[in-house]
Design an enzyme around this catalytic site. Structure first.
Site, PDB file in Angstrom:
ATOM      1  N   GLY A 137     -23.659  -1.329  13.559  1.00  0.00           N
ATOM      2  CA  GLY A 137     -24.622  -2.352  13.163  1.00  0.00           C
ATOM      3  C   GLY A 137     -24.793  -2.472  11.666  1.00  0.00           C
ATOM      4  N   GLY A 139     -22.539  -3.996   9.673  1.00  0.00           N
ATOM      5  CA  GLY A 139     -21.654  -5.043   9.167  1.00  0.00           C
ATOM      6  C   GLY A 139     -20.272  -4.509   8.840  1.00  0.00           C
ATOM      7  CG  ASP A 187     -15.551  -8.523  12.288  1.00  0.00           C
ATOM      8  OD1 ASP A 187     -15.309  -8.966  11.147  1.00  0.00           O
ATOM      9  OD2 ASP A 187     -16.701  -8.485  12.764  1.00  0.00           O
TER      10      ASP A 187
END
Ligand code: ADP
Ligand code: MG
Length: 398
Positions: A137, A139, A187
């Site tokens: 969490g 990023g 990602d």
């Protein structure tokens, strides 16, 4: 700890949990994005690098349709101690989106997405034990690391022959359709395709990629990640709203995605947009695509220092035009710059998470101290600061 030692540790734990040795051990990294934010959901360009932090998974095939998954971190969080209550146990053949499997949805979703793509072999099932050093969490894409490591393991175990790029697309589909998070392709592509010592210059429209050498130390520089350790709850809805606003902008301009608006045509495009919010989103996306191009050109010309001001511009754009920053990220950036950094910006989806900072090596400690002092002065928990050394993408370890 070396990668091999970490792999052996995860393999040993697998054996304790499941009573047999794994067939192999794989790793996939988290990432930090240097420049190009919210551009991947607009068909544009990004330039991330893989972190040394990885998700490591020991995996063994099954043939009875059962999928079992342990996570060292989830087991520890459950307070399970040395003898966790049992793996998440699922039926590989009937996995379906919306099953409410919590964190296990990330690896399970990958198995589902491979099955959906016609790779029925994975329905035989698998045992997985994973452990990750990617902060969650923050990023830094701990979710993509879990997905990509699972995809790579299944690909190897079943001889599916999928490229790293295909595996990244499978991972994105798992997160979008199975977990239910509308993330872009950056990602998983970063986790799957990055190379040590390089930034990944990625065209997210056709997934064309180029490895751009990035050796900050050779220029007397360092790239730092500042994890603010905050995550604001409004992030999820705001992310969808930004995407919708960008799509509205593309529709108003008559293009498929904002990627199709050349930077030179930005002033004229902005004049055609009546809605000031949409106009600001478009200005961010088109200018950030341009910042990726500028950064790539600077690096190819050997001007690493020159990237600093581009990062600063990028942050201003995310803060004022896309409005996805938050007070803690703004503080991290302003304190870093005040401490002498060459450039800094928030990275990732925003509303908390991390900033990335470019700094002269001999100013790195001063900048870290300046950020820590600024957070302390505001009564905020100490941020976590560490160097972002461009590391290897997903790979088999054992
Ligand atoms: P980010 O990808 O930026 O870290 P996300 O919200 O996309 O943030 O993903 C974080 C989620 O991924 C966690 O809430 C958890 O569900 C899952 N996750 C990440 N790492 C692990 C882990 N080691 N064990 C279990 N779940 C994990
Ligand atoms: Mg994520």
């Amino acid at each position: 700890m070396t990668a091999t030692a970490a792999a052996e540790e995860v393999a040993a734990r697998f054996e304790e949990l499941y009573g047999r040795a794994p067939d192999g051990v794989w790793a996939a990294p988290g990432r930090v994005n240097l420049i190009g934010e919210y551009t991947d959901v607009n068909g544009g360009f990004v330039m991330p690098l893989a972190l040394p932090h990885t998700a490591v998974a020991a995996v063994a095939r099954r043939d009875d349709g059962v999928l079992r998954i342990h996570s060292a971190e989830a087991d520890a969080a459950a307070g399970a101690g040395p003898a966790p209550p049992g793996a998440v146990r699922l039926d590989a053949a009937t996995l379906a989106p919306g099953g409410g499997t919590g964190w296990a949805a990330y690896p399970a979703g990958v198995l589902w997405a491979l099955r959906e793509a016609g790779h029925e072999a994975v329905a035989g099932g698998v045992d997985i034990h994973l452990s990750s050093t990617v902060p969650t969490g923050a990023g830094l894409s701990s979710s993509a690391a879990l997905e990509v490591v699972t995809a790579l393991a299944l690909n190897d175990l079943h001889g599916l022959g999928l490229s790293a790029q295909r595996l990244a697309v499978v991972a994105q589909r798992a997160e979008n359709a199975f977990v239910g998070v509308p993330c872009g392709v950056m990602d998983p592509m970063a986790s799957a395709c990055c190379a040590e010592g390089h930034l990944l210059h990625l065209d997210t429209r056709d997934l064309t990629q180029r490895q751009v050498p990035f050796d900050a130390a050779a220029h007397g520089l360092r790239l730092l990640v500042v994890d603010t350790r905050v995550r604001h709850a409004l992030g999820d809805g705001a992310y969808a709203e930004r995407r919708a606003g960008c799509e509205a902008g593309a529709a108003a301009l008559g293009v498929t995605t904002l990627r199709d608006v050349p930077y030179e045509e930005l002033p004229a495009a902005l004049e055609r947009l009546a809605d000031p919010v949409v106009r600001a989103y478009v200005r961010h996306v088109v200018s950030d695509n341009h910042r990726v191009a500028r950064t790539k050109a600077l690096l190819e010309a050997g001007d690493v220092r020159g990237v600093g001001p581009v990062l600063v511009e990028g942050h201003a754009s995310l803060r004022h035009d896309l409005r996805v920053s938050c007070p803690e990220l703004d503080l991290a950036v302003s304190a870093a710059l005040g401490g002498g950094a060459l450039g800094a910006r928030m990275t990732g989806g925003g509303f908390g998470g991390s900033a990335v900072v470019l700094v002269d090596e001999d100013r790195a400690d001063a900048v870290t101290a300046a950020v820590a002092a600024a957070f302390a002065a505001e009564g905020l928990a100490a941020p976590r600061v560490f160097p972002a050394v461009p590391s290897a993408g997903a790979r088999r370890l054992l």
